[in-house]
Design an enzyme around this catalytic site. Sequence first.
Site, short mmCIF file in Angstrom:
data_model
loop_
_atom_site.label_atom_id
_atom_site.label_comp_id
_atom_site.label_asym_id
_atom_site.label_seq_id
_atom_site.Cartn_x
_atom_site.Cartn_y
_atom_site.Cartn_z
N LYS A 280 0.89 71.67 -13.81
CA LYS A 280 1.30 72.99 -14.29
C LYS A 280 0.44 74.04 -13.59
CE LYS A 280 1.95 75.79 -18.34
NZ LYS A 280 1.89 75.86 -19.80
N ARG B 23 5.89 85.49 -21.67
CA ARG B 23 4.90 86.19 -22.51
C ARG B 23 5.61 87.06 -23.53
NH1 ARG B 23 0.48 85.30 -18.62
NH2 ARG B 23 0.83 83.07 -18.64
N ARG C 104 -4.71 82.12 -16.75
CA ARG C 104 -5.06 80.77 -17.21
C ARG C 104 -5.63 79.95 -16.05
NH1 ARG C 104 -2.46 81.27 -21.96
NH2 ARG C 104 -0.23 81.68 -22.06
N LYS D 77 5.72 72.10 -13.08
CA LYS D 77 6.11 73.42 -13.59
C LYS D 77 5.29 74.49 -12.89
CE LYS D 77 5.90 76.01 -17.81
NZ LYS D 77 5.45 76.08 -19.14
N SER E 100 10.84 80.82 -17.00
CA SER E 100 11.34 82.14 -17.37
C SER E 100 11.51 83.09 -16.18
CB SER E 100 10.41 82.76 -18.41
OG SER E 100 9.08 82.87 -17.92
N TYR F 213 16.79 77.38 -19.12
CA TYR F 213 17.41 78.28 -20.10
C TYR F 213 18.92 78.35 -19.89
CZ TYR F 213 12.55 79.36 -20.80
OH TYR F 213 11.21 79.22 -21.06
C1 PBG Z 1 2.42 77.21 -22.83
C2 PBG Z 1 3.69 77.34 -22.08
C3 PBG Z 1 4.04 78.35 -21.17
C4 PBG Z 1 5.35 78.07 -20.77
C5 PBG Z 1 5.77 76.92 -21.45
N1 PBG Z 1 4.71 76.48 -22.24
C6 PBG Z 1 3.28 79.55 -20.72
C7 PBG Z 1 2.04 79.43 -19.93
O1 PBG Z 1 1.49 78.37 -19.73
O2 PBG Z 1 1.54 80.47 -19.49
C8 PBG Z 1 6.14 78.88 -19.80
C9 PBG Z 1 7.62 78.67 -19.82
C10 PBG Z 1 8.37 79.68 -19.02
O3 PBG Z 1 7.79 80.58 -18.37
O4 PBG Z 1 9.62 79.61 -19.06
N2 PBG Z 1 2.67 77.02 -24.21
#
Ligand code: PBG
Length: 306
Positions: free
Chosen positions: A178, A188, A199, A230, A256, A295
């Site tokens: 990730k 967000r 992060r 991801k 997203s 989505y």
């Molecule tokens: C963390 C989490 C995130 C996403 C899924 N689980 C955000 C992150 O790590 O900053 C992002 C999913 C997306 O952007 O569609 N709980």
Amino acid sequence: MVTEVAVEPRQLVLPLFVREGLDEPRPISSMPGVVQHTRDSLRAAAAEAAELGLGGVMLFGVPEHKDATGSGAVDPTGILNLAITDVVAEVGDGLTVMSDLCLDEFTDHGHCGLLTSDGQVDNDRTLAAYAEMALAHADAGVDMVGPSGMMDGQVSTIRTALDAMEHTDVSILAYSAKYASAFYGPFREAVDSSLQGDRRTYQQDPANAVEGVREALLDVEQGADIVMVKPALAYLDVVRRVRDAVDVPVAAYNISGEYAMVEAAAANGWIDREAAILETLTSIRRAGADVVLTYWAAEAARLLTR
Ligand code: PBG
């Protein structure tokens, strides 16, 4: 006759957001067509996903009140735990019900873990919280948990906790590789995140692919049933490398920001929306993903079967 890969509804997982205290679904402006659900509209969306033959749903909970430890995440009456029970009651075995196992939706600082006094994410204290959260999800009836916080050792900690409480049949979809990505932006808004900063101390450097493979191998060793890469589109090479390296199913999360880019271009008339959606999903499958979180899952299932 010679098409190499196909996209099928069963390979798609629909991420769904449920927010505590809503009377009606609330649109997410940066993700046109995606909403924060009420408990009732979430049930309806899950029932539809099952009817369409999707592989699963991934549930995200947004609590009304956030705090430093993300206490709503482990509370059996917390929004995500209630939502898991609702959805499992609705779909039974008709759909794999998955849950995001992470604290960031529940913490007032928006980080995925507990913080030390100087504001750093505390890996090992966070693991204990994840174990507790996994048990809460399992008690609520979840089929598969999705640890997404990128803490070292999270998969083995969760596996051990689940097994000790006789939840041996709850499986783990590990967010393994990730990356610290700018493409999470719209998420967000989707979870009302209060995160300041980034992060990068626990998510991966976008420059590193070898490290992504290593993270996936570590998670398999720790008991992951599915490993995930991801985001998807900017990391298709990592999807391929992970697919070639592991002997468990590989998932990729079409996140997203990837969704928002296509929707924004389509809204401007700059791109053929439906063709772009199907091409996107096909490319992620071609790169080696067995499962795609998107989505567009419900809409794609309709497009694919019409
Ligand atoms: C963390 C989490 C995130 C996403 C899924 N689980 C955000 C992150 O790590 O900053 C992002 C999913 C997306 O952007 O569609 N709980």
